[in-house]
Design a protein around this motif. Structure first.
Motif, PDB file in Angstrom:
ATOM      1  N   VAL A  75     -15.328  30.743 -44.248  1.00  0.00           N
ATOM      2  CA  VAL A  75     -15.138  31.291 -42.921  1.00  0.00           C
ATOM      3  C   VAL A  75     -15.514  31.748 -42.191  1.00  0.00           C
ATOM      4  O   VAL A  75     -16.018  33.205 -42.325  1.00  0.00           O
ATOM      5  CB  VAL A  75     -13.018  31.517 -42.773  1.00  0.00           C
ATOM      6  N   GLU A  76     -15.905  31.650 -40.776  1.00  0.00           N
ATOM      7  CA  GLU A  76     -16.328  32.680 -40.492  1.00  0.00           C
ATOM      8  C   GLU A  76     -15.479  32.158 -38.383  1.00  0.00           C
ATOM      9  O   GLU A  76     -15.177  31.338 -37.982  1.00  0.00           O
ATOM     10  CB  GLU A  76     -17.519  31.693 -38.496  1.00  0.00           C
ATOM     11  N   GLY A  77     -14.533  33.549 -38.571  1.00  0.00           N
ATOM     12  CA  GLY A  77     -13.662  33.763 -37.420  1.00  0.00           C
ATOM     13  C   GLY A  77     -12.787  34.964 -37.696  1.00  0.00           C
ATOM     14  O   GLY A  77     -12.453  35.614 -38.328  1.00  0.00           O
ATOM     15  N   GLU A  78     -11.744  34.595 -37.782  1.00  0.00           N
ATOM     16  CA  GLU A  78     -10.530  35.127 -37.834  1.00  0.00           C
ATOM     17  C   GLU A  78      -9.281  34.784 -38.563  1.00  0.00           C
ATOM     18  O   GLU A  78      -8.279  33.467 -38.857  1.00  0.00           O
ATOM     19  CB  GLU A  78      -9.265  35.684 -37.189  1.00  0.00           C
ATOM     20  N   LEU A  79      -8.956  35.305 -39.656  1.00  0.00           N
ATOM     21  CA  LEU A  79      -8.009  35.248 -40.761  1.00  0.00           C
ATOM     22  C   LEU A  79      -6.445  36.081 -41.233  1.00  0.00           C
ATOM     23  O   LEU A  79      -6.562  37.222 -40.786  1.00  0.00           O
ATOM     24  CB  LEU A  79      -8.267  35.296 -42.358  1.00  0.00           C
ATOM     25  N   HIS A  80      -5.269  34.719 -40.630  1.00  0.00           N
ATOM     26  CA  HIS A  80      -3.829  35.835 -40.730  1.00  0.00           C
ATOM     27  C   HIS A  80      -3.330  35.379 -41.317  1.00  0.00           C
ATOM     28  O   HIS A  80      -2.847  34.279 -41.165  1.00  0.00           O
ATOM     29  CB  HIS A  80      -3.407  36.338 -39.137  1.00  0.00           C
ATOM     30  N   ALA A  81      -2.794  35.822 -42.467  1.00  0.00           N
ATOM     31  CA  ALA A  81      -1.335  35.791 -43.352  1.00  0.00           C
ATOM     32  C   ALA A  81      -0.553  36.385 -44.410  1.00  0.00           C
ATOM     33  O   ALA A  81      -1.540  37.659 -43.834  1.00  0.00           O
ATOM     34  CB  ALA A  81      -2.487  34.667 -44.308  1.00  0.00           C
ATOM     35  N   VAL A  92     -16.482  34.865 -46.451  1.00  0.00           N
ATOM     36  CA  VAL A  92     -16.136  34.940 -44.753  1.00  0.00           C
ATOM     37  C   VAL A  92     -16.049  36.083 -44.431  1.00  0.00           C
ATOM     38  O   VAL A  92     -16.992  37.356 -44.389  1.00  0.00           O
ATOM     39  CB  VAL A  92     -14.392  35.638 -45.669  1.00  0.00           C
ATOM     40  N   GLU A  93     -17.282  35.804 -42.780  1.00  0.00           N
ATOM     41  CA  GLU A  93     -17.252  37.197 -41.705  1.00  0.00           C
ATOM     42  C   GLU A  93     -16.321  36.618 -40.980  1.00  0.00           C
ATOM     43  O   GLU A  93     -16.286  35.923 -39.862  1.00  0.00           O
ATOM     44  CB  GLU A  93     -18.924  36.016 -41.540  1.00  0.00           C
ATOM     45  N   GLY A  94     -16.148  38.250 -40.234  1.00  0.00           N
ATOM     46  CA  GLY A  94     -14.682  38.173 -39.533  1.00  0.00           C
ATOM     47  C   GLY A  94     -14.248  38.937 -39.377  1.00  0.00           C
ATOM     48  O   GLY A  94     -14.317  40.216 -39.800  1.00  0.00           O
ATOM     49  N   THR A  95     -12.551  39.104 -39.092  1.00  0.00           N
ATOM     50  CA  THR A  95     -11.491  40.024 -38.999  1.00  0.00           C
ATOM     51  C   THR A  95     -10.960  38.965 -39.716  1.00  0.00           C
ATOM     52  O   THR A  95     -10.246  38.344 -40.023  1.00  0.00           O
ATOM     53  CB  THR A  95     -10.657  40.065 -38.305  1.00  0.00           C
TER      54      THR A  95
END
Length: 186
Positions: A75-81, A92-95
């Motif tokens: 994943v490249e980007g934002e993860l919200h969970a 994973v790279e991002g926030t």
């Protein structure tokens, strides 16, 4: 298996003659109806929602889930969970913004989570904003740990914001942590 010969020379297997069910036009009993309550209970409880990013997937962008997000791919980007799990082998790279985060794979970026666990296979580079941080032995972390204040309701003997977890699980360290620890990578 050798078929047995029954009456009138018909082939038999398991005590039945070949084609006997078709000859008698037997009706099967109706299938039991599933109760619709399962879909209602799942809809009422978002915590049971589990989303997965498979090992062969790469996702670029923003991912939001009200339940659990398991990452096995990239994943490249934002993860919200509510709960995020980055498995060993995942990248994973991002926030990341989550209530609970467990990292067993590779992560580079910024984390905002109540509870963070870096397992022994984790490789993390970046900044972790947390209320509770546990780092297992052999995890690799380079960056900054930023403990967050707990709310007034959490002030009933809160747990240590940072926990370095050795195999015996007995040591704890309190306070802010700046780490550049290396783990042997084959």
């Amino acid at each position: 298996m050798v078929p047995l010969k029954g009456k009138e020379g018909e082939d038999q297997m398991f005590g039945k003659t070949k084609g006997s069910a078709h000859e008698k036009d037997e009706q099967l009993p109706p299938a039991p109806q599933l109760q619709d309550s399962t879909s209602v209970s799942l809809a009422e409880s978002d915590s049971t929602e589990i989303s997965c990013i498979g090992p062969g997937m790469t996702v670029v962008g923003k991912i939001s889930s009200e339940g659990t997000l398991n990452v096995f791919g990239r994943v490249e980007g934002e993860l919200h969970a509510s709960i995020v799990r980055i498995s060993d082998g995942a990248q994973v790279e991002g926030t990341i913004a989550a209530q609970e985060l467990t990292i067993g794979g590779r992560f580079k970026g910024t984390i905002q989570a109540d509870r963070v666990m870096l397992t022994s296979s984790a490789v993390v580079e970046g900044e972790i904003h947390h209320r509770s941080l546990a780092i297992e032995e052999n995890a690799w972390f380079a960056g900054a740990s930023r403990p967050q204040e707990t709310s007034a309701s959490d002030h009933t003997d809160p747990p240590s914001p940072i926990q370095l977890v050795p195999p015996d699980g007995n040591r704890q360290i309190k306070g802010s942590l700046e780490v550049n620890a290396e783990r042997g990578i084959d």
